[in-house]
Design a protein around this motif. Structure first.
Motif, mmCIF file in Angstrom:
data_model
loop_
_atom_site.group_PDB
_atom_site.id
_atom_site.type_symbol
_atom_site.label_atom_id
_atom_site.label_comp_id
_atom_site.label_asym_id
_atom_site.label_seq_id
_atom_site.Cartn_x
_atom_site.Cartn_y
_atom_site.Cartn_z
ATOM 1 N N MET A 1 11.241 -44.872 14.927
ATOM 2 C CA MET A 1 10.579 -44.033 13.934
ATOM 3 C C MET A 1 11.607 -43.020 13.435
ATOM 4 S SD MET A 1 7.207 -41.543 14.191
ATOM 5 C CE MET A 1 6.960 -41.961 15.855
ATOM 6 N N LYS A 2 11.640 -42.873 12.134
ATOM 7 C CA LYS A 2 12.596 -41.910 11.586
ATOM 8 C C LYS A 2 11.905 -40.590 11.272
ATOM 9 C CE LYS A 2 12.324 -43.420 6.761
ATOM 10 N NZ LYS A 2 13.095 -43.858 5.611
ATOM 11 N N LEU A 3 12.720 -39.546 11.174
ATOM 12 C CA LEU A 3 12.253 -38.225 10.766
ATOM 13 C C LEU A 3 12.787 -37.964 9.371
ATOM 14 C CD1 LEU A 3 12.927 -36.000 13.900
ATOM 15 C CD2 LEU A 3 10.711 -36.674 13.017
ATOM 16 N N LEU A 91 7.462 -42.283 -3.092
ATOM 17 C CA LEU A 91 7.966 -43.183 -2.055
ATOM 18 C C LEU A 91 6.850 -44.094 -1.562
ATOM 19 C CD1 LEU A 91 10.205 -40.762 0.060
ATOM 20 C CD2 LEU A 91 10.893 -42.319 -1.776
ATOM 21 N N GLU A 92 7.094 -45.376 -1.576
ATOM 22 C CA GLU A 92 6.089 -46.339 -1.123
ATOM 23 C C GLU A 92 5.947 -46.357 0.393
ATOM 24 O OE1 GLU A 92 6.760 -50.156 -2.899
ATOM 25 O OE2 GLU A 92 6.727 -49.328 -4.924
ATOM 26 N N GLU A 93 6.903 -45.787 1.099
ATOM 27 C CA GLU A 93 6.863 -45.772 2.554
ATOM 28 C C GLU A 93 6.008 -44.631 3.098
ATOM 29 O OE1 GLU A 93 10.755 -44.620 4.337
ATOM 30 O OE2 GLU A 93 11.307 -44.177 2.275
ATOM 31 N N TYR A 98 -1.911 -39.937 6.038
ATOM 32 C CA TYR A 98 -1.124 -39.686 7.252
ATOM 33 C C TYR A 98 -0.367 -38.361 7.121
ATOM 34 C CZ TYR A 98 2.817 -39.998 10.493
ATOM 35 O OH TYR A 98 3.763 -39.714 11.447
ATOM 36 N N ILE A 99 0.330 -38.183 5.995
ATOM 37 C CA ILE A 99 1.096 -36.952 5.781
ATOM 38 C C ILE A 99 0.143 -35.757 5.692
ATOM 39 C CG2 ILE A 99 2.701 -35.730 4.257
ATOM 40 C CD1 ILE A 99 3.979 -38.142 5.707
ATOM 41 N N GLY A 100 -0.997 -35.944 5.019
ATOM 42 C CA GLY A 100 -1.991 -34.869 4.927
ATOM 43 C C GLY A 100 -2.467 -34.418 6.297
ATOM 44 N N LYS A 101 -2.770 -35.372 7.151
ATOM 45 C CA LYS A 101 -3.222 -35.032 8.508
ATOM 46 C C LYS A 101 -2.098 -34.365 9.297
ATOM 47 C CE LYS A 101 -6.786 -38.591 8.954
ATOM 48 N NZ LYS A 101 -6.984 -38.774 7.532
ATOM 49 N N PHE A 102 -0.873 -34.863 9.119
ATOM 50 C CA PHE A 102 0.267 -34.242 9.796
ATOM 51 C C PHE A 102 0.393 -32.779 9.369
ATOM 52 C CE2 PHE A 102 4.702 -32.873 9.752
ATOM 53 C CZ PHE A 102 5.014 -32.999 11.103
ATOM 54 N N LEU A 103 0.315 -32.518 8.065
ATOM 55 C CA LEU A 103 0.433 -31.145 7.579
ATOM 56 C C LEU A 103 -0.734 -30.275 8.049
ATOM 57 C CD1 LEU A 103 1.850 -31.716 3.987
ATOM 58 C CD2 LEU A 103 3.052 -30.797 5.986
ATOM 59 N N GLU A 136 6.434 -46.880 10.249
ATOM 60 C CA GLU A 136 6.145 -47.843 9.183
ATOM 61 C C GLU A 136 4.772 -47.536 8.580
ATOM 62 O OE1 GLU A 136 8.297 -50.166 8.125
ATOM 63 O OE2 GLU A 136 9.724 -49.357 9.580
ATOM 64 N N VAL A 137 4.575 -47.926 7.331
ATOM 65 C CA VAL A 137 3.337 -47.624 6.610
ATOM 66 C C VAL A 137 2.106 -48.139 7.357
ATOM 67 C CG1 VAL A 137 2.025 -48.019 4.493
ATOM 68 C CG2 VAL A 137 4.439 -47.496 4.347
ATOM 69 N N GLU A 138 2.176 -49.326 7.902
ATOM 70 C CA GLU A 138 1.013 -49.870 8.624
ATOM 71 C C GLU A 138 0.650 -48.995 9.822
ATOM 72 O OE1 GLU A 138 -1.126 -52.142 7.517
ATOM 73 O OE2 GLU A 138 0.181 -52.123 5.764
ATOM 74 N N LYS A 139 1.643 -48.467 10.510
ATOM 75 C CA LYS A 139 1.390 -47.578 11.647
ATOM 76 C C LYS A 139 0.808 -46.249 11.144
ATOM 77 C CE LYS A 139 2.517 -46.332 16.046
ATOM 78 N NZ LYS A 139 2.651 -46.969 17.283
ATOM 79 N N GLN A 140 1.285 -45.763 9.999
ATOM 80 C CA GLN A 140 0.722 -44.537 9.405
ATOM 81 C C GLN A 140 -0.761 -44.737 9.124
ATOM 82 O OE1 GLN A 140 2.965 -42.832 6.065
ATOM 83 N NE2 GLN A 140 4.733 -44.028 6.742
#
Length: 181
Positions: A1-3, A91-93, A98-103, A136-140
């Motif tokens: 997983m990348k940051l 970005l399609e990735e 997911y990003i909303g929940k992270f924030l 990866e998007v599927e994991k998100q």
């Protein structure tokens, strides 16, 4: 997983002062305010004007100024007011929920790094430098779905507790009568 740093994936645009209208009509659009980030059931409207900042459903909206600075939402569309900002990516990735929940999970960090003595303001630098774990998007999508299911269970449990509390009060009144009278 990348940051990735938020600034490497998102463009941040701050909202502008918006003049609401009392009754929606021709050429009106949804006007999103801070309270809409928590409760999306009382929409307001404004005339669409050039220069307004428009949030799309796949954007993230963050409360930038005020007592609720750091509150995050996504999946709503409309013009944003001056106390909000929109985070946009192409970005399609990236899967927006997911990003909303992270924030949303970074609310305390956003509050702790905010500026302003009396009125908190999100620190652009702190937000832009926030590192986001990006599987990866599927994991998100899987993570987001799992968190949605957990939230549904929490909401159901809260509703059950409220119903049990009302039952307890009802039984008490039935057994002992209204003690306030």
């Amino acid at each position: 997983m990348k940051l990735i740093k938020l600034k490497d994936a998102f463009k941040i645009r701050k909202g502008k002062k918006v003049e609401p209208v009392k009754v929606p009509g021709e050429n009106t659009v949804r006007y999103i305010q801070i309270e809409d980030l928590r409760d999306n059931h009382n929409p307001k409207f404004c005339q669409m004007q050039e220069g307004y900042i428009y949030a799309k459903k796949d954007n993230i909206i963050i409360a930038w100024d005020g007592a609720n600075a750091g509150t995050v939402s996504y999946g709503i569309e409309g013009v944003i007011g001056s106390t909000l900002a929109v985070l946009e990516t192409d970005l399609e990735e990236i899967y927006t929920p997911y990003i909303g929940k992270f924030l949303q999970s970074k609310f305390q960090y956003l509050r702790n790094t905010s500026t302003g003595a009396t009125i908190p303001h999100i620190s652009r630098k702190a937000l832009e430098n926030l590192e986001i774990p990006l599987p990866e998007v599927e994991k998100q999508k899987l993570i987001s779905k799992t968190l949605d299911q957990a939230q549904e269970l929490i909401d159901k449990r809260k509703s059950q507790i409220e119903a049990l509390d009302q039952l307890t009060q009802s039984v008490f009144l039935e057994m002992f009568g209204d003690q306030a009278a």
